[in-house]
Each structure stands twice: as structure tokens, then as C-alpha cells.
Design an enzyme around this catalytic site. Structure first.
Site, PDB file in Angstrom:
ATOM      1  N   SER A 139      22.186 -95.574 -85.893  1.00  0.00           N
ATOM      2  CA  SER A 139      22.703 -96.404 -85.561  1.00  0.00           C
ATOM      3  C   SER A 139      22.496 -97.181 -83.986  1.00  0.00           C
ATOM      4  O   SER A 139      22.959 -97.105 -83.309  1.00  0.00           O
ATOM      5  CB  SER A 139      24.569 -97.042 -85.875  1.00  0.00           C
ATOM      6  OG  SER A 139      25.152 -98.118 -84.942  1.00  0.00           O
ATOM      7  N   TYR A 160      31.656 -92.905 -82.665  1.00  0.00           N
ATOM      8  CA  TYR A 160      30.815 -93.379 -83.296  1.00  0.00           C
ATOM      9  C   TYR A 160      29.467 -93.089 -82.895  1.00  0.00           C
ATOM     10  O   TYR A 160      28.308 -92.263 -83.719  1.00  0.00           O
ATOM     11  CB  TYR A 160      31.912 -94.017 -84.484  1.00  0.00           C
ATOM     12  CG  TYR A 160      30.265 -94.416 -85.326  1.00  0.00           C
ATOM     13  CD1 TYR A 160      29.961 -93.883 -86.531  1.00  0.00           C
ATOM     14  CD2 TYR A 160      29.568 -96.133 -84.822  1.00  0.00           C
ATOM     15  CE1 TYR A 160      29.221 -94.407 -87.177  1.00  0.00           C
ATOM     16  CE2 TYR A 160      27.913 -96.345 -86.395  1.00  0.00           C
ATOM     17  CZ  TYR A 160      27.914 -95.535 -86.860  1.00  0.00           C
ATOM     18  OH  TYR A 160      27.133 -96.228 -88.459  1.00  0.00           O
ATOM     19  N   LYS A 216      26.187 -90.169 -82.750  1.00  0.00           N
ATOM     20  CA  LYS A 216      25.063 -91.130 -84.110  1.00  0.00           C
ATOM     21  C   LYS A 216      23.864 -89.935 -82.976  1.00  0.00           C
ATOM     22  O   LYS A 216      22.949 -90.269 -83.310  1.00  0.00           O
ATOM     23  CB  LYS A 216      24.764 -92.269 -84.289  1.00  0.00           C
ATOM     24  CG  LYS A 216      26.049 -92.830 -85.331  1.00  0.00           C
ATOM     25  CD  LYS A 216      25.288 -92.197 -86.896  1.00  0.00           C
ATOM     26  CE  LYS A 216      25.867 -92.634 -87.656  1.00  0.00           C
ATOM     27  NZ  LYS A 216      25.449 -92.226 -88.819  1.00  0.00           N
TER      28      LYS A 216
HETATM   29  N1  LIG Z   1      27.073-100.335 -92.652  1.00  0.00           N
HETATM   30  C1  LIG Z   1      26.043-100.347 -91.722  1.00  0.00           C
HETATM   31  O1  LIG Z   1      26.544-101.821 -91.050  1.00  0.00           O
HETATM   32  C2  LIG Z   1      25.929 -99.014 -91.184  1.00  0.00           C
HETATM   33  C3  LIG Z   1      24.817 -99.490 -89.438  1.00  0.00           C
HETATM   34  C4  LIG Z   1      24.278 -98.794 -88.782  1.00  0.00           C
HETATM   35  C5  LIG Z   1      24.372 -97.266 -88.929  1.00  0.00           C
HETATM   36  N2  LIG Z   1      24.565 -96.751 -90.534  1.00  0.00           N
HETATM   37  C6  LIG Z   1      25.020 -95.637 -91.155  1.00  0.00           C
HETATM   38  O2  LIG Z   1      24.534 -95.868 -92.897  1.00  0.00           O
HETATM   39  C7  LIG Z   1      25.339 -94.519 -93.221  1.00  0.00           C
HETATM   40  C8  LIG Z   1      25.162 -95.400 -94.870  1.00  0.00           C
HETATM   41  O3  LIG Z   1      26.356 -96.023 -93.969  1.00  0.00           O
HETATM   42  P1  LIG Z   1      27.066 -97.032 -95.120  1.00  0.00           P
HETATM   43  O4  LIG Z   1      27.736 -97.777 -94.762  1.00  0.00           O
HETATM   44  O5  LIG Z   1      26.895 -96.914 -96.110  1.00  0.00           O
HETATM   45  O6  LIG Z   1      28.810 -95.649 -94.995  1.00  0.00           O
HETATM   46  P2  LIG Z   1      29.451 -96.081 -96.177  1.00  0.00           P
HETATM   47  O7  LIG Z   1      30.652 -95.334 -95.481  1.00  0.00           O
HETATM   48  O8  LIG Z   1      29.871 -96.715 -97.834  1.00  0.00           O
HETATM   49  O9  LIG Z   1      29.131 -94.011 -96.984  1.00  0.00           O
HETATM   50  C9  LIG Z   1      29.142 -93.106 -95.957  1.00  0.00           C
HETATM   51  C10 LIG Z   1      29.503 -91.821 -97.046  1.00  0.00           C
HETATM   52  O10 LIG Z   1      30.029 -90.692 -97.075  1.00  0.00           O
HETATM   53  C11 LIG Z   1      30.507 -89.988 -97.130  1.00  0.00           C
HETATM   54  N3  LIG Z   1      30.658 -88.631 -96.415  1.00  0.00           N
HETATM   55  C12 LIG Z   1      31.540 -89.198 -95.414  1.00  0.00           C
HETATM   56  N4  LIG Z   1      32.171 -87.654 -95.257  1.00  0.00           N
HETATM   57  C13 LIG Z   1      31.554 -86.952 -95.635  1.00  0.00           C
HETATM   58  C14 LIG Z   1      31.330 -85.218 -95.665  1.00  0.00           C
HETATM   59  N5  LIG Z   1      32.339 -85.100 -94.966  1.00  0.00           N
HETATM   60  N6  LIG Z   1      30.741 -84.964 -96.209  1.00  0.00           N
HETATM   61  C15 LIG Z   1      30.399 -85.613 -97.683  1.00  0.00           C
HETATM   62  N7  LIG Z   1      30.193 -87.223 -97.503  1.00  0.00           N
HETATM   63  C16 LIG Z   1      30.618 -88.157 -96.880  1.00  0.00           C
HETATM   64  C17 LIG Z   1      31.477 -90.847 -97.496  1.00  0.00           C
HETATM   65  O11 LIG Z   1      32.624 -90.632 -98.966  1.00  0.00           O
HETATM   66  C18 LIG Z   1      30.662 -92.064 -98.081  1.00  0.00           C
HETATM   67  O12 LIG Z   1      30.627 -92.326 -99.544  1.00  0.00           O
HETATM   68  C19 LIG Z   1      25.818 -93.919 -92.433  1.00  0.00           C
HETATM   69  O13 LIG Z   1      25.601 -92.723 -91.822  1.00  0.00           O
HETATM   70  C20 LIG Z   1      26.619 -94.863 -91.425  1.00  0.00           C
HETATM   71  O14 LIG Z   1      27.645 -94.193 -90.170  1.00  0.00           O
HETATM   72  C21 LIG Z   1      25.764 -98.424 -91.631  1.00  0.00           C
END
Ligand SMILES: NC(=O)c1ccc[n+]([C@@H]2O[C@H](COP(=O)([O-])OP(=O)(O)OC[C@H]3O[C@@H](n4cnc5c(N)ncnc54)[C@H](O)[C@@H]3O)[C@@H](O)[C@H]2O)c1
Length: 324
Positions: free
Chosen positions: A122, A146, A150
Site C-alpha cells: 500500500s 498498517y 505493509k
Molecule cells: N482497497 C484498498 O484501497 C487497498 C489499498 C492498498 C492496499 N490494499 C491491500 O489489498 C489487499 C486487499 O484489500 P481489500 O480492499 O480487498 O480488503 P478487504 O478487507 O476487503 O479484504 C481482506 C480480506 O482478508 C481477510 N482476512 C483478514 N484477516 C485474515 C486472516 N487472519 N486470515 C485469512 N484472511 C483474513 C478478510 O476476511 C478479508 O476478506 C489487502 O492486503 C489490503 O491491505 C487495499
């Protein structure tokens, strides 16, 4: 090719799984098996190859060994606790985002097949003060737990790659907008809700001023980045395994103009301004604009305008209808 996705029940994970199932390939390589893992078993999209769903907590000891037992060729590591929750629950953030990542990488190392690992990082790995344009040499100095988790994941990815235990690539995603579905605990939620809710005929709250600028990509673009990272030649990356992804730099005012262009004044009137000092303070520490030259040179492509980001949401989530 056997593909494993952690966090496959999340917003990006579901879209990635649907795309893998629909395409049946990543670039020139055919997908022959897909494993989707999340805390509760994620939905399995219809596919022409076997899709298995697994309920697993990646931070539990031994959980990751089971996930990689069948030696997947590509691992998308998306499972994480997002920014707001990682800040509110320090222990949980480090347990899932750091310990979970390390346990997964250790299990991959023990399995010994050195798969491609695409790590969803991120732009939260960066902290201010920022230049107007952040280039690829800007230092990692996170301002949140966070972002710290990362950044630590990126370091693990680089060292495990250096040792040949896996072939890693970290992609620093911009804030994904428009985020579909219910709001999550990310502090950046309002960037999406001021579009998503009015596009569906509902009211939304704007807690920051119109001149706040930030860095965005659509969910569609995010899936494109992940897929490109899965087959890219990693040799040109050298030891610097994580990349700033391309995106669109836009102000709140520009977001609102894109909304107006797509859904008219009526939709814009649904945005209610309720300044929130706490959110303003958090947002002031976020990056505004990047020059992601390395990623562009490696063929990563993003949305072309903020209007395209809004139109992608209207097409992908609303069946091309606005106004609820
Ligand atoms: N959406 C954004 O704007 C954004 C930006 C930068 C980075 N990211 C990264 O991209 C990835 C996906 O993001 P997203 O928006 O789909 O997030 P999200 O919260 O929708 O999905 C994350 C998933 O991880 C699962 N999870 C959490 N803890 C867990 C565990 N202990 N074991 C197994 N699964 C677990 C959750 O149940 C969830 O379904 C993440 O790593 C996030 O940090 C997202």
C-alpha cells in the site's frame, strides 16, 4: 498453473477470483486449479477448472502449511486487516498483517517450490512531509501501524526473494475507488462513499475540504496490476521488489465533478459536508501524487481519468444504471 489467493473473500480478492475464473489464464499461462482462502470460505466463481475454497486464519500456526501443501505456482497474498482496524487494534494488526505474512512466507519456504508471490502492499508505507510528486526513490517512513506492517511485509518479501525461497513482487496499491459494497474500516472510506452512495441515490457525508488531493485506482485497475505482477519478469526488479503502482491523482472537487458528469447535479446534492477534524488530520498525512516510472516502464497500466474510475463502477456494479 495452480493459483492460491489469500483474502479471496475480500473486495479485491473476489474480483480477482472472478477474473481468474472467467479468463482461465494469466497472460499466456493457463490456470488449471484455483485455491481461494479467507477467514470464512469465500464464494467460488464458476470456472472450467477446479476451484477449492478454504476457511483459514493465516495467522494461526500451521495454517499456511496446509494452504501451500499442493505447491501453488502463483500466490496472491491479499489477506490483511485494513488501515482503520489495524490502527484501532494494534495486536490484531501485527498478528494478521505481519505474523500472518511471515508464517505464509515460511510455509512457502518449507514447501520449497519458490512460487511467484504477489504481495498487496500500500502507499501507506510512505509518510510525510511529501514532495508534490513522489518518485520511486522516496523513502519508506510509515505513519500508521498498517503502513508499518505493509513495509515489514515488503522487507520480508525482498529477503525471501533474495534467498530464492520465493519470487516476490510487492505492489503498492493506490486507494481503491470506487469501493463497492458496504463501507469497511479503512479511514479512506469517504473517498468512495461520496461517489458510491449518490450513484445509488443515497446520501453521503464528506468529512474533508474539497481541495484534499489523493491517489486512486479502480478495482478493475487493481486486478489488472495483480495479474500483470503474476507473470512479469522479476529480473529487472533486482533487490527492489516493491513498486508504486500507477493511478490517478484527484482532489475531492475533481471527484465531485466526475460524479456530476456521470450522474448530474441531483447526485452531487446528496453529498453533505460535515467536517471531521480527526479524519482531516489522518488524511493530511497521506500522499497526493506519484511519478511511478518503474511500474510504467514494466508495463503496469492504470485508469486514464477519474471519470473512467466512476464509469468503471457504474458498469461493473450498477449494470450501467445510476440513481438507485
Ligand atoms: N482497497 C484498498 O484501497 C487497498 C489499498 C492498498 C492496499 N490494499 C491491500 O489489498 C489487499 C486487499 O484489500 P481489500 O480492499 O480487498 O480488503 P478487504 O478487507 O476487503 O479484504 C481482506 C480480506 O482478508 C481477510 N482476512 C483478514 N484477516 C485474515 C486472516 N487472519 N486470515 C485469512 N484472511 C483474513 C478478510 O476476511 C478479508 O476478506 C489487502 O492486503 C489490503 O491491505 C487495499
Amino acid at each position: 498453473m495452480h493459483v492460491l489467493v489469500t483474502g479471496a473473500g475480500g473486495m479485491i480478492g473476489r474480483k480477482l477470483a472472478e477474473r481468474l475464473a472467467a479468463d482461465g489464464a494469466i497472460g499466456p499461462r493457463r490456470v488449471t486449479r484455483l485455491t481461494l482462502a479467507d477467514l470464512t470460505a469465500p464464494p467460488a466463481p464458476p470456472a472450467a477448472f477446479p476451484v477449492e475454497t478454504v476457511a483459514v486464519d493465516i495467522s494461526a500456526p500451521q495454517a499456511a502449511a496446509g494452504l501451500v501443501a499442493a505447491a501453488p505456482d502463483v500466490v496472491f497474498h491479499l489477506a490483511a486487516i485494513v488501515s482503520g482496524e489495524a490502527e484501532a487494534d494494534f495486536d490484531k494488526g501485527f498478528r494478521v498483517n505481519l505474523d500472518g505474512t511471515r508464517l505464509l512466507f515460511e510455509a512457502i519456504r518449507a514447501r520449497g517450490n519458490a512460487p511467484r508471490v504477489v504481495f498487496a502492499s500500500s502507499i501507506a508505507v510512505f509518510g510525510g512531509p511529501y514532495p508534490e510528486l513522489i518518485d520511486d526513490d522516496f523513502p519508506l517512513a510509515p505513519l500508521t501501524s498498517y503502513g508499518t506492517q505493509k513495509a515489514m511485509g515488503e522487507l520480508l518479501l525482498a529477503d525471501f526473494s533474495r534467498k530464492g525461497f520465493l519470487d516476490g513482487i510487492g505492489i503498492r496499491l493506490p486507494t481503491i475507488c470506487v469501493r463497492p459494497g458496504a463501507p469497511n474500516k479503512a479511514a479512506s472510506g469517504f473517498f468512495s462513499s461520496i461517489l458510491r452512495e449518490p450513484l445509488a441515490g443515497k446520501a453521503a457525508i464528506l468529512p474533508v475540504p474539497d481541495d484534499v488531493r489523493h491517489w486512486f485506482a479502480s478495482p478493475r485497475a487493481a486486478v489488472g496490476f495483480l495479474l500483470h505482477a503474476a507473470t512479469l519478469d522479476t529480473v529487472p526488479l533486482g533487490q527492489r521488489r516493491s513498486l508504486n503502482m500507477p493511478g490517478i491523482s484527484a482532489t475531492i472537487a475533481e471527484e465531485i465533478e466526475a460524479l456530476r458528469a456521470v450522474a448530474g447535479d441531483e447526485a452531487v446534492r446528496l453529498i453533505r459536508r460535515e467536517p471531521d477534524e480527526t479524519i482531516m488530520k489522518i488524511v493530511a498525512g497521506w500522499p497526493r501524487n506519484f511519478a511511478p516510472q518503474r511500474a510504467l516502464a514494466l508495463g503496469f497500466g492504470a485508469d486514464r481519468s477519474f471519470r473512467d474510475i466512476v464509469l468503471a463502477h457504474v458498469a461493473d456494479e450498477l449494470g450501467n444504471r445510476v440513481g438507485g
